[in-house]
Motif scaffolding. Structure first.
Motif, short mmCIF file in Angstrom:
data_model
loop_
_atom_site.label_atom_id
_atom_site.label_comp_id
_atom_site.label_asym_id
_atom_site.label_seq_id
_atom_site.Cartn_x
_atom_site.Cartn_y
_atom_site.Cartn_z
N THR A 16 -2.20 -4.68 -10.36
CA THR A 16 -3.19 -3.63 -10.53
C THR A 16 -4.36 -3.82 -9.58
O THR A 16 -4.84 -2.86 -8.96
CB THR A 16 -3.67 -3.57 -11.99
OG1 THR A 16 -2.54 -3.30 -12.83
CG2 THR A 16 -4.72 -2.50 -12.20
N THR A 17 -4.82 -5.05 -9.43
CA THR A 17 -5.93 -5.33 -8.52
C THR A 17 -5.59 -4.87 -7.11
O THR A 17 -6.37 -4.17 -6.46
CB THR A 17 -6.26 -6.84 -8.53
OG1 THR A 17 -6.62 -7.21 -9.86
CG2 THR A 17 -7.37 -7.17 -7.57
N VAL A 20 -5.12 -0.89 -6.80
CA VAL A 20 -6.38 -0.14 -6.74
C VAL A 20 -7.01 -0.26 -5.35
O VAL A 20 -7.47 0.73 -4.77
CB VAL A 20 -7.34 -0.62 -7.85
CG1 VAL A 20 -8.74 -0.07 -7.64
CG2 VAL A 20 -6.80 -0.20 -9.22
N ARG A 21 -7.02 -1.47 -4.81
CA ARG A 21 -7.65 -1.68 -3.49
C ARG A 21 -6.87 -0.99 -2.37
O ARG A 21 -7.47 -0.42 -1.46
CB ARG A 21 -7.79 -3.17 -3.22
CG ARG A 21 -8.69 -3.91 -4.19
CD ARG A 21 -10.17 -3.72 -3.94
NE ARG A 21 -10.61 -4.14 -2.64
CZ ARG A 21 -10.89 -5.39 -2.28
NH1 ARG A 21 -10.79 -6.36 -3.16
NH2 ARG A 21 -11.28 -5.66 -1.05
N GLU A 24 -7.59 2.72 -2.60
CA GLU A 24 -8.92 3.01 -2.04
C GLU A 24 -8.86 3.09 -0.52
O GLU A 24 -9.44 3.98 0.10
CB GLU A 24 -9.93 1.94 -2.47
CG GLU A 24 -10.33 2.01 -3.92
CD GLU A 24 -11.16 0.81 -4.39
OE1 GLU A 24 -11.37 -0.15 -3.60
OE2 GLU A 24 -11.59 0.83 -5.55
N VAL A 30 -3.27 6.27 -7.68
CA VAL A 30 -2.44 5.18 -8.19
C VAL A 30 -1.68 5.71 -9.40
O VAL A 30 -2.28 6.24 -10.33
CB VAL A 30 -3.29 3.97 -8.63
CG1 VAL A 30 -2.41 2.89 -9.26
CG2 VAL A 30 -4.09 3.40 -7.48
N SER A 32 0.27 4.43 -12.46
CA SER A 32 0.36 3.15 -13.15
C SER A 32 1.27 3.24 -14.37
O SER A 32 0.98 3.97 -15.32
CB SER A 32 -1.04 2.71 -13.58
OG SER A 32 -0.96 1.58 -14.41
N ASP A 88 1.91 1.30 -9.39
CA ASP A 88 1.58 0.00 -9.98
C ASP A 88 2.48 -0.30 -11.17
O ASP A 88 2.61 0.52 -12.08
CB ASP A 88 0.12 0.03 -10.44
CG ASP A 88 -0.31 -1.20 -11.19
OD1 ASP A 88 0.27 -2.28 -10.96
OD2 ASP A 88 -1.23 -1.09 -12.01
#
Length: 174
Positions: A16-17, A20-21, A24, A30, A32, A88
Motif C-alpha cells: 500500500t505504501t 500510493v506513492r 502520486e 489506486v 485497492s 494494490d
C-alpha cells in the motif's frame, strides 16, 4: 504511461505504501483490494474487523467469482480503461488473469514485494509467531505463487525510499 502496475506480496511487505506513492507520481488512481474488502466488511456490520475476518471475506469473494471481484475493485476506484492505474494487494494468480481479461488492451506490470518475517512482524506490531499465524491463512499462502509471474521482485526489508526508488527505476520514472 497507460500501464497497469500491480503490487503483490505478503502482508506488511509495503504494497500500500508503494502503491500510493507510485500513483502520486503517475497522477493516477489506486485500486485497492484491501480497501474494497474493508468496505465489504462494513456492509456486513463489522466496524472493526480482525485481520482473519478480512482474509476470510477476501477469500470468499475470490473463490465465489474472481472476475466479478476484480471488476468490482476496479469499478469501486472509478477506473476507466486506457487510464494508468496502480493496483494494490493482488493475492491470487487468478486475479492477474482476470484483470488481464477485463483490461486486455493495457500492459500489466506485476511487482512482487518480499520482506523478511521479522520486519513484517514489526510493521504489523506483532511477534514473529503471530505473523506466522497471519501467513498461515490460505489467502496469504497463495500470494507467494505470484512471485514467479512478477516482472520485478523487490526486497522491501529496507527503507521505503530505497524500495520506491527501485520501483520508479523499473517503471522508467527516474
Amino acid at each position: 504511461m497507460n500501464s497497469l502496475i500491480a503490487l503483490c506480496g505478503s502482508s506488511k511487505s509495503g504494497k500500500t505504501t508503494i502503491a500510493v506513492r507510485v500513483a502520486e507520481e503517475l497522477h493516477c488512481r489506486v485500486a485497492s483490494f484491501g480497501a474494497f474488502v474493508r468496505k465489504e466488511a462494513r456492509k456486513k456490520g463489522l466496524t472493526n474487523p480482525t485481520r482473519r475476518q478480512l482474509q476470510d471475506i477476501g477469500d470468499h469473494l475470490a473463490t465465489r467469482d474472481m472476475q466479478g471481484f476484480c471488476k468490482a475493485v476496479l469499478d469501486d476506484t472509478g477506473f476507466e480503461p486506457g487510464s494508468p492505474l496502480v493496483i494494490d494487494g493482488i493475492r491470487h494468480t487468478e486475479a492477474v488473469e482476470a484483470i488481464q481479461k477485463l483490461i486486455p488492451d493495457q500492459v500489466l506490470k506485476l511487482v512482487y514485494l518480499e520482506t523478511d518475517l521479522s520486519t513484517r512482524a514489526k510493521r504489523a506490531g506483532l511477534t514473529a509467531e503471530e505473523m506466522k499465524c497471519v501467513d498461515s491463512h490460505q489467502v496469504e499462502s497463495q500470494s507467494t505463487k505470484l512471485r514467479s509471474l512478477a516482472n520485478l521482485v523487490l526486497d522491501t526489508s529496507g527503507s521505503n525510499e530505497t524500495s520506491l526508488a527501485q520501483v520508479f527505476l523499473f517503471l522508467g520514472l527516474r
